[in-house]
Design an enzyme around this catalytic site. Structure first.
Site, PDB file in Angstrom:
ATOM      1  NE  ARG A 183      45.901 -96.429  16.549  1.00  0.00           N
ATOM      2  CZ  ARG A 183      46.905 -97.045  15.751  1.00  0.00           C
ATOM      3  NH1 ARG A 183      46.650 -98.372  15.559  1.00  0.00           N
ATOM      4  NH2 ARG A 183      47.869 -96.558  15.269  1.00  0.00           N
ATOM      5  CD  GLU A 213      47.172-100.009  22.803  1.00  0.00           C
ATOM      6  OE1 GLU A 213      48.225 -99.795  22.135  1.00  0.00           O
ATOM      7  OE2 GLU A 213      46.114-100.590  22.118  1.00  0.00           O
ATOM      8  CG  HIS A 261      49.625-101.646  19.497  1.00  0.00           C
ATOM      9  ND1 HIS A 261      48.930-100.607  19.805  1.00  0.00           N
ATOM     10  CD2 HIS A 261      49.567-101.651  18.084  1.00  0.00           C
ATOM     11  CE1 HIS A 261      48.700 -99.956  18.790  1.00  0.00           C
ATOM     12  NE2 HIS A 261      49.226-100.773  17.647  1.00  0.00           N
TER      13      HIS A 261
END
Length: 320
Positions: free
Chosen positions: A229, A258, A277
């Site tokens: 993360r 993000e 991602h």
């Protein structure tokens, strides 16, 4: 059990529907996309297979269990999101193949200066980018030894790296690790590592785990990889380390924030690779097949009253 209503929000094909429905033959299956969800539908749902947006959960008053399609579960473990009567399971075991290969390619890209040659190619350049490193004989420090971290450690070990793993709790060392430690040893281990690979979930304990102080402990020719993360790494501290060339490079499939804002200076660092991602997801077909299998197996267990696989601990964010 015959009146169970099961909502599936995965992009399934007929073969997947058959596998799921065979696991709970007396239940009613509803297949929908996020765009087709409604308050009336969610009121009737007992089980959800897949990830649905958090706001929709407020309508799911009779929800008993969510089988996530992701390994990460942090959004669903926040206080007030789910009642303590709702079971939560994740898709641990589905992503090891895809993400470990992403991580391996990330190491090779930075070690072999491929990112620099790609930049040169855009400028039609033909210049030597300097010495390279080998996986053989290097030391890989893996933070998080679930399915993903373990699969990466195995691949690095097979190519001749020395592998050091960090887990939350001490356990018996697997064969693919040369050393096994807990997080208390992180400060001592960072200076030894040529690769620091992060495959941890987002928890209060992992927030900014990699900060300026710990980045300063790393070798100047080390590579940092984060597929866990974004919040685990202090973005500003990493940017400073990269522009000062205190690291060989970094590969980030997750960022904080993000998505990374377009104006963020990290985009322009020559020694960082950023992907949106995508190391997991369904890009590799095998990943989706594994998610369906995990879901079908857990459905059988739920129907028969057995303990489910991959139950998430709401306190830690990890599987129990």
């Amino acid at each position: 059990m015959g009146h169970l209503q099961i909502l599936v929000v995965l992009p399934v094909q007929e073969v997947h529907k058959q596998l799921l429905e065979q696991s709970a033959p007396e239940a009613r299956f509803i297949y929908a996309s996020e765009q087709n969800l409604s308050e009336e539908l969610l009121k009737t749902i007992d089980i959800v297979i897949g990830n649905i947006p958090i706001p929709y959960l407020q309508q799911a008053k009779q929800l008993k269990w969510i089988q996530l399609s992701s390994a990460g579960a942090n959004q669903y473990t926040q206080k007030g999101v789910l009642s303590d009567k709702v079971l939560l399971t994740n898709a641990t075991g589905a992503y090891g193949l895809a993400i470990s290969e992403y991580m391996l390619s990330a190491v090779l890209t930075i070690f072999k200066n491929f990112h620099q040659y790609r930049d040169q190619q855009k400028q039609h350049g033909w210049h030597y980018a300097g010495q390279v490193k080998s996986i053989y004989g290097c030391t890989a420090l893996i933070l998080g030894l679930g399915d993903i971290g373990g699969a990466f450690a195995k691949r690095m070990k097979a190519l001749g790296a020395s592998t050091i793993g960090i887990k939350r709790r001490p356990k018996e060392k697997p064969d693919y690790l040369d050393e096994l430690h807990t997080m208390e040893d992180l400060q001592q281990l960072l200076p030894r590592a040529d690769v620091v690979a992060i495959s941890l979930p987002e928890t209060p304990q992992t927030y900014h785990l990699i900060n300026a102080e710990r980045l300063a402990l790393m070798k100047e020719d080390a590579v940092l990889i984060n597929i866990g993360r974004g919040s685990i790494v202090d973005t500003d501290a990493l940017y400073t380390a990269l522009i000062q060339h205190r690291l060989r490079g970094a590969v980030l499939d997750v960022t904080d924030p993000e998505p990374l804002p377009q104006q963020h200076p990290l985009w322009d660092c020559s020694n960082v690779l950023i992907t949106p991602h995508i190391s997991g997801g369904y890009s590799l077909p095998e990943t989706f097949e594994k998610i369906i299998k995990i879901s079908a197996d857990n459905l059988k267990r739920y129907i028969s009253g057995q303990i489910l696989h991959n139950l998430v601990d709401f306190e830690t964010g990890y599987c129990k």
